[in-house]
Design a protein around this motif. Sequence first.
Motif, mmCIF file in Angstrom:
data_model
loop_
_atom_site.group_PDB
_atom_site.id
_atom_site.type_symbol
_atom_site.label_atom_id
_atom_site.label_comp_id
_atom_site.label_asym_id
_atom_site.label_seq_id
_atom_site.Cartn_x
_atom_site.Cartn_y
_atom_site.Cartn_z
ATOM 1 N N ARG A 31 19.564 21.678 11.778
ATOM 2 C CA ARG A 31 18.462 21.166 10.961
ATOM 3 C C ARG A 31 18.752 21.348 9.479
ATOM 4 N NH1 ARG A 31 15.447 22.984 15.475
ATOM 5 N NH2 ARG A 31 15.321 25.120 14.668
ATOM 6 N N GLU A 32 19.339 22.493 9.135
ATOM 7 C CA GLU A 32 19.659 22.746 7.733
ATOM 8 C C GLU A 32 20.773 21.826 7.250
ATOM 9 O OE1 GLU A 32 21.780 24.073 4.386
ATOM 10 O OE2 GLU A 32 22.597 24.447 6.406
ATOM 11 N N ILE A 33 21.785 21.601 8.091
ATOM 12 C CA ILE A 33 22.913 20.742 7.704
ATOM 13 C C ILE A 33 22.453 19.307 7.502
ATOM 14 C CG2 ILE A 33 25.069 19.714 8.537
ATOM 15 C CD1 ILE A 33 25.632 22.439 9.922
ATOM 16 N N ILE A 34 21.710 18.776 8.460
ATOM 17 C CA ILE A 34 21.252 17.388 8.348
ATOM 18 C C ILE A 34 20.333 17.222 7.138
ATOM 19 C CG2 ILE A 34 19.895 15.579 9.480
ATOM 20 C CD1 ILE A 34 20.983 16.537 12.144
ATOM 21 N N GLY A 35 19.563 18.256 6.838
ATOM 22 C CA GLY A 35 18.651 18.205 5.706
ATOM 23 C C GLY A 35 19.325 18.128 4.350
ATOM 24 N N ARG A 36 20.640 18.358 4.311
ATOM 25 C CA ARG A 36 21.353 18.268 3.040
ATOM 26 C C ARG A 36 21.525 16.823 2.579
ATOM 27 N NH1 ARG A 36 26.492 21.943 4.962
ATOM 28 N NH2 ARG A 36 25.363 23.905 5.390
ATOM 29 N N TYR A 37 21.370 15.883 3.501
ATOM 30 C CA TYR A 37 21.715 14.505 3.204
ATOM 31 C C TYR A 37 20.453 13.665 3.016
ATOM 32 C CZ TYR A 37 26.181 16.221 4.823
ATOM 33 O OH TYR A 37 27.332 16.970 4.961
ATOM 34 N N PRO A 38 20.473 12.692 2.095
ATOM 35 C CA PRO A 38 19.289 11.855 1.857
ATOM 36 C C PRO A 38 18.968 10.983 3.057
ATOM 37 C CG PRO A 38 21.180 11.016 0.633
ATOM 38 C CD PRO A 38 21.600 12.335 1.200
ATOM 39 N N GLN A 42 22.142 10.470 7.215
ATOM 40 C CA GLN A 42 22.309 11.615 8.106
ATOM 41 C C GLN A 42 23.646 11.611 8.836
ATOM 42 O OE1 GLN A 42 19.388 9.933 7.844
ATOM 43 N NE2 GLN A 42 18.362 11.581 6.730
ATOM 44 N N ARG A 43 24.237 10.433 9.017
ATOM 45 C CA ARG A 43 25.519 10.381 9.706
ATOM 46 C C ARG A 43 26.617 11.111 8.931
ATOM 47 N NH1 ARG A 43 25.990 4.166 12.137
ATOM 48 N NH2 ARG A 43 24.173 4.303 13.546
ATOM 49 N N SER A 44 26.386 11.350 7.652
ATOM 50 C CA SER A 44 27.362 12.105 6.862
ATOM 51 C C SER A 44 27.516 13.537 7.371
ATOM 52 C CB SER A 44 26.936 12.127 5.380
ATOM 53 O OG SER A 44 26.884 10.821 4.847
ATOM 54 N N ALA A 45 26.594 13.986 8.209
ATOM 55 C CA ALA A 45 26.662 15.338 8.753
ATOM 56 C C ALA A 45 27.618 15.448 9.930
ATOM 57 C CB ALA A 45 25.268 15.801 9.177
ATOM 58 N N VAL A 46 28.297 14.361 10.282
ATOM 59 C CA VAL A 46 29.108 14.376 11.505
ATOM 60 C C VAL A 46 30.198 15.443 11.444
ATOM 61 C CG1 VAL A 46 30.661 12.532 10.691
ATOM 62 C CG2 VAL A 46 30.395 12.963 13.147
ATOM 63 N N MET A 47 30.845 15.628 10.292
ATOM 64 C CA MET A 47 31.943 16.590 10.249
ATOM 65 C C MET A 47 31.463 18.027 10.429
ATOM 66 S SD MET A 47 34.741 15.032 7.563
ATOM 67 C CE MET A 47 35.909 16.316 8.012
ATOM 68 N N PRO A 48 30.444 18.497 9.674
ATOM 69 C CA PRO A 48 29.996 19.866 9.925
ATOM 70 C C PRO A 48 29.409 20.062 11.316
ATOM 71 C CG PRO A 48 28.587 18.791 8.299
ATOM 72 C CD PRO A 48 29.781 17.920 8.484
ATOM 73 N N LEU A 49 28.790 19.016 11.883
ATOM 74 C CA LEU A 49 28.243 19.180 13.232
ATOM 75 C C LEU A 49 29.350 19.274 14.274
ATOM 76 C CD1 LEU A 49 25.482 18.785 11.956
ATOM 77 C CD2 LEU A 49 24.916 17.189 13.795
#
Length: 227
Positions: A31-38, A42-49
């Motif tokens: 939730r915290e990682i996805i929340g970093r992106y506008p 949200q797909r920009s979170a794919v690498m950290p996830l």
Amino acid sequence: MAERAPHPDTPELRARWGSFAWTNVNAEKVREIIGRYPEGRQRSAVMPLLDLAQRQVGQETSTQGWLPLPVMEYVAAQLDMPIIRVLEVATFYMMYNIAPVGRFHVQVCGTTPCMLRGSDDIMDACYARGMKKGHTTADGLWTLSEVECMGNCASAPMVQINDANYEDLTPARLDAVLDALARGEQPKEGTQDPARHTVEPVGALSNLNAMADGNHDYRGEWATAPA
């Protein structure tokens, strides 16, 4: 990793990993990682996830971790991404293991600076312990990979083992690191040269000596090249 092709999608794989879900701790991290992106990004979170998923698999398997296809599908669904896009990311970056690995993933840098300083000898030391490039040993302890530059050229040759870097290696120094890991110990990370603390020069300075004690400006001392 053991291979650069995804591990086969089998009924056994589905039975083991088809019910993958985040732990409570990791769900909060997600939730915290996805929340970093506008919104809409949200797909920009794919690498950290993917990294988080690999680490969770690692915790469950007592290894560095890897990304079974059902786990990648889980990440894809959470980010509303086609699975092929997630697979493209996972197969492009060497930080993701797309086949099972051993408890310790030994990644030997074979790029030119490391090669010139003895990475072939480091690979030979791994072979002498029964490792084979691209495979995991029968006891499940070691997976051996040869990788490209990991940014430790000044302290070559080096290996990365799971998340730790070991630098200024010789075969004997590598053996000491591997022996310690096999005993369940955590060897000192970084340079293995007793004459170095990090990557400072070994011995006396040979140039720019005035920089040792302050920010000396040499520009006025450098001759201007003739036109």
